[in-house]
Design a protein around this motif. Structure first.
Motif, PDB file in Angstrom:
ATOM      1  N   ALA A  52       0.821  -1.212   0.000  1.00 11.70           N
ATOM      2  CA  ALA A  52       0.000   0.000   0.000  1.00 11.70           C
ATOM      3  C   ALA A  52       0.850   1.255   0.000  1.00 11.70           C
ATOM      4  CB  ALA A  52      -0.939  -0.012   1.209  1.00 11.70           C
ATOM      5  N   VAL A  53       1.867   1.286   0.859  1.00 10.93           N
ATOM      6  CA  VAL A  53       2.724   2.464   0.955  1.00 10.93           C
ATOM      7  C   VAL A  53       3.531   2.654  -0.335  1.00 10.93           C
ATOM      8  CG1 VAL A  53       4.705   3.436   2.180  1.00 10.93           C
ATOM      9  CG2 VAL A  53       2.823   2.416   3.465  1.00 10.93           C
ATOM     10  N   SER A  54       3.955   1.556  -0.933  1.00 11.75           N
ATOM     11  CA  SER A  54       4.661   1.649  -2.218  1.00 11.75           C
ATOM     12  C   SER A  54       3.747   2.227  -3.292  1.00 11.75           C
ATOM     13  CB  SER A  54       5.165   0.269  -2.636  1.00 11.75           C
ATOM     14  OG  SER A  54       6.148  -0.226  -1.743  1.00 11.75           O
ATOM     15  N   ALA A  55       2.474   1.813  -3.278  1.00  8.25           N
ATOM     16  CA  ALA A  55       1.513   2.337  -4.249  1.00  8.25           C
ATOM     17  C   ALA A  55       1.314   3.842  -4.091  1.00  8.25           C
ATOM     18  CB  ALA A  55       0.185   1.604  -4.109  1.00  8.25           C
ATOM     19  N   LEU A  56       1.524   4.337  -2.875  1.00  2.66           N
ATOM     20  CA  LEU A  56       1.426   5.778  -2.631  1.00  2.66           C
ATOM     21  C   LEU A  56       2.692   6.512  -3.083  1.00  2.66           C
ATOM     22  CD1 LEU A  56      -0.251   5.821   0.902  1.00  2.66           C
ATOM     23  CD2 LEU A  56      -1.287   6.564  -1.259  1.00  2.66           C
ATOM     24  N   GLY A  57       3.710   5.748  -3.463  1.00  3.01           N
ATOM     25  CA  GLY A  57       4.936   6.365  -3.948  1.00  3.01           C
ATOM     26  C   GLY A  57       5.930   6.717  -2.854  1.00  3.01           C
ATOM     27  N   ILE A  58       5.783   6.094  -1.685  1.00  4.15           N
ATOM     28  CA  ILE A  58       6.666   6.382  -0.557  1.00  4.15           C
ATOM     29  C   ILE A  58       7.808   5.376  -0.533  1.00  4.15           C
ATOM     30  CG2 ILE A  58       6.811   6.513   1.964  1.00  4.15           C
ATOM     31  CD1 ILE A  58       3.861   7.388   1.944  1.00  4.15           C
ATOM     32  N   LYS A  59       9.012   5.887  -0.281  1.00  7.69           N
ATOM     33  CA  LYS A  59      10.209   5.053  -0.197  1.00  7.69           C
ATOM     34  C   LYS A  59      10.789   5.130   1.215  1.00  7.69           C
ATOM     35  CE  LYS A  59      11.382   5.991  -5.063  1.00  7.69           C
ATOM     36  NZ  LYS A  59      10.198   6.831  -5.314  1.00  7.69           N
ATOM     37  N   ASN A  60      11.666   4.184   1.523  1.00  7.78           N
ATOM     38  CA  ASN A  60      12.265   4.161   2.858  1.00  7.78           C
ATOM     39  C   ASN A  60      13.114   5.404   3.143  1.00  7.78           C
ATOM     40  OD1 ASN A  60      12.088   1.011   2.056  1.00  7.78           O
ATOM     41  ND2 ASN A  60      11.809   1.276   4.258  1.00  7.78           N
ATOM     42  N   LYS A  61      13.644   6.021   2.101  1.00  3.74           N
ATOM     43  CA  LYS A  61      14.469   7.207   2.302  1.00  3.74           C
ATOM     44  C   LYS A  61      13.631   8.444   2.639  1.00  3.74           C
ATOM     45  CE  LYS A  61      14.493   8.754  -2.518  1.00  3.74           C
ATOM     46  NZ  LYS A  61      15.328   9.172  -3.668  1.00  3.74           N
ATOM     47  N   ASP A  62      12.338   8.368   2.404  1.00  2.00           N
ATOM     48  CA  ASP A  62      11.468   9.532   2.580  1.00  2.00           C
ATOM     49  C   ASP A  62      11.147   9.816   4.048  1.00  2.00           C
ATOM     50  OD1 ASP A  62      11.275   9.935  -0.161  1.00  2.00           O
ATOM     51  OD2 ASP A  62       9.490   8.665  -0.351  1.00  2.00           O
ATOM     52  N   ALA A  69      -4.902   2.955  -5.822  1.00  4.47           N
ATOM     53  CA  ALA A  69      -3.927   1.887  -6.018  1.00  4.47           C
ATOM     54  C   ALA A  69      -3.498   1.269  -4.693  1.00  4.47           C
ATOM     55  CB  ALA A  69      -2.708   2.431  -6.759  1.00  4.47           C
ATOM     56  N   ALA A  70      -3.404   2.077  -3.656  1.00  6.97           N
ATOM     57  CA  ALA A  70      -3.026   1.564  -2.339  1.00  6.97           C
ATOM     58  C   ALA A  70      -4.071   0.592  -1.819  1.00  6.97           C
ATOM     59  CB  ALA A  70      -2.836   2.723  -1.364  1.00  6.97           C
ATOM     60  N   SER A  71      -5.335   0.952  -1.978  1.00 12.56           N
ATOM     61  CA  SER A  71      -6.420   0.065  -1.544  1.00 12.56           C
ATOM     62  C   SER A  71      -6.445  -1.222  -2.362  1.00 12.56           C
ATOM     63  CB  SER A  71      -7.759   0.794  -1.663  1.00 12.56           C
ATOM     64  OG  SER A  71      -8.823  -0.021  -1.217  1.00 12.56           O
ATOM     65  N   GLU A  72      -6.227  -1.100  -3.662  1.00  7.08           N
ATOM     66  CA  GLU A  72      -6.214  -2.286  -4.528  1.00  7.08           C
ATOM     67  C   GLU A  72      -5.027  -3.195  -4.195  1.00  7.08           C
ATOM     68  OE1 GLU A  72      -6.183  -0.881  -8.516  1.00  7.08           O
ATOM     69  OE2 GLU A  72      -8.203  -0.008  -8.414  1.00  7.08           O
ATOM     70  N   ALA A  73      -3.889  -2.596  -3.858  1.00  9.60           N
ATOM     71  CA  ALA A  73      -2.711  -3.392  -3.521  1.00  9.60           C
ATOM     72  C   ALA A  73      -2.955  -4.224  -2.269  1.00  9.60           C
ATOM     73  CB  ALA A  73      -1.505  -2.476  -3.327  1.00  9.60           C
ATOM     74  N   ILE A  74      -3.591  -3.607  -1.275  1.00 10.97           N
ATOM     75  CA  ILE A  74      -3.932  -4.338  -0.046  1.00 10.97           C
ATOM     76  C   ILE A  74      -4.821  -5.536  -0.375  1.00 10.97           C
ATOM     77  CG2 ILE A  74      -5.415  -4.205   1.983  1.00 10.97           C
ATOM     78  CD1 ILE A  74      -3.082  -2.914   2.884  1.00 10.97           C
ATOM     79  N   GLU A  75      -5.826  -5.295  -1.188  1.00 10.68           N
ATOM     80  CA  GLU A  75      -6.775  -6.353  -1.539  1.00 10.68           C
ATOM     81  C   GLU A  75      -6.066  -7.489  -2.269  1.00 10.68           C
ATOM     82  OE1 GLU A  75     -10.356  -8.078  -1.156  1.00 10.68           O
ATOM     83  OE2 GLU A  75      -9.910  -6.026  -0.481  1.00 10.68           O
ATOM     84  N   LYS A  76      -5.186  -7.164  -3.179  1.00 13.46           N
ATOM     85  CA  LYS A  76      -4.470  -8.191  -3.927  1.00 13.46           C
ATOM     86  C   LYS A  76      -3.601  -9.051  -3.019  1.00 13.46           C
ATOM     87  CE  LYS A  76      -4.217  -5.986  -8.494  1.00 13.46           C
ATOM     88  NZ  LYS A  76      -3.309  -5.420  -9.518  1.00 13.46           N
TER      89      LYS A  76
END
Length: 341
Positions: free
Chosen positions: A153-163, A222-229
């Protein structure tokens, strides 16, 4: 909302991290208990503290009150848990800083956080769906998702560990604290709550966006869809965010029940006194009234001022000293305490 009361977890975390004294527990633990269809089910984990570090707590909890803001993301310590609106305004265009609108409201408030986000939000902020980014294998509300699901979900939001991540909500400090804790629980320390949230931002006359970009809406979807998948066992896109679960930040039901018997920690319930006493109905259907046996009520709004920002350290220290004196007495003032919500 149990997660909303993580506001107090936020405050206690800061005092624990900042203390130079010896704690009675090896690590700060964050938690939140909710009364669901199952008795005493936890959505997160309680916070433990010793009265020996109350002064350190209140100093840290008010570090943004009346202080000169630091206008550098590099200068913001991960030991801190909130940032001011002035700090965010100065750093808003930093490429490695992501802002999340994590607004959520109780059912009886009849407010739609996504619609409100589309009407007005901090420029560039993404919408974090508290309902959607949760465990899909249970009918209990807002349970912590799996590591894989959260990462997707967080990846779908475009967030990275460096952020670095700044989270706010539409009430001041409410549901944003839940999302702050979620990032911490999955090993991301570069996360802060916006002190005073969107109301404080607007009161400071900083700009808001009155319409959401198509990209922002697509990312939320996309975050919600990623969780569902993930929960359906389907493949998801590449992840840009790796998790490292921190088990000491979460308690389960068995741990809570064991503590009821052992009384090792003081359980603090940060809901309203009426809900704690069971005289006010729960805002969700099917949830029992009352509280965990042996817990004490310290409503989280008492930690905030009229603008929904943290109180001064003097006021916070006074409140905690009063509660410690009233509930434990002098002989038990060094007893470990646990915040849960």
């Amino acid at each position: 909302m149990a997660s909303a009361v993580l506001s107090k977890s936020l405050f206690a975390y800061r005092f624990l991290k900042s203390s130079s004294t010896s704690l009675l527990c090896p690590k700060p633990r964050f938690s939140l208990s909710a009364f669901t269809r199952k008795p005493f089910h936890l959505q997160a984990a309680p916070i433990y503290y010793s009265n020996k570090v109350i002064d350190s707590f209140t100093r840290m909890a008010s570090s943004t009150v009346g202080a000169q803001p630091s206008f550098s993301t590099l200068a913001m310590s991960t030991n801190e848990s909130v940032v001011s609106v002035d700090w965010l305004h100065a750093n808003l265009r930093e490429p490695d800083l992501k802002v999340l609108d994590a607004s959520w409201y109780l059912p009886d408030e009849q407010r739609n956080p996504l619609q409100e986000y589309q009407v007005a939000h901090i420029p560039g902020a993404l919408f974090f769906d508290v309902d959607g980014i949760s465990d899909r294998t249970t009918n209990l509300p807002h349970m912590l998702p799996s590591e894989e699901a959260f990462a997707a979900a967080v990846s779908a939001l475009g967030i990275k560990n460096k952020d670095g991540v700044v989270v706010y909500d539409g009430k001041g400090i409410f549901s944003a604290a839940r999302v702050w804790w979620m990032f911490r629980a999955f090993g991301h320390d570069k996360v802060w709550v916006l002190d005073g949230g969107l109301p404080r931002w607007r009161a400071s006359e900083y700009d808001v966006e009155s319409s959401a970009s198509g990209d922002a809406i697509l990312k939320a979807s996309a975050a919600s869809e990623a969780i569902e998948k993930v929960y359906q066992g389907q493949m998801v896109g590449p992840t840009t965010f790796e998790t490292k679960f921190q088990p000491h930040l979460v308690w389960n039901l068995d741990q809570v029940k064991r503590n009821i018997e052992d009384k090792t920690y003081q359980h603090i319930d940060a809901r309203s006194k009426a809900r704690f006493d069971g005289v006010a109905p729960e805002p969700r259907k099917g949830i029992r009234s009352g509280h965990v046996p042996g817990s004490k009520c310290i409503p989280f709004p008492q930690m905030l001022d009229g603008s929904q920002t943290l109180l001064s350290h003097e006021e916070l220290k006074k409140k905690f000293d009063q509660e410690a004196s009233n509930s434990h007495g002098k002989k038990q003032r060094s007893k470990r305490a646990r915040f849960s919500y």
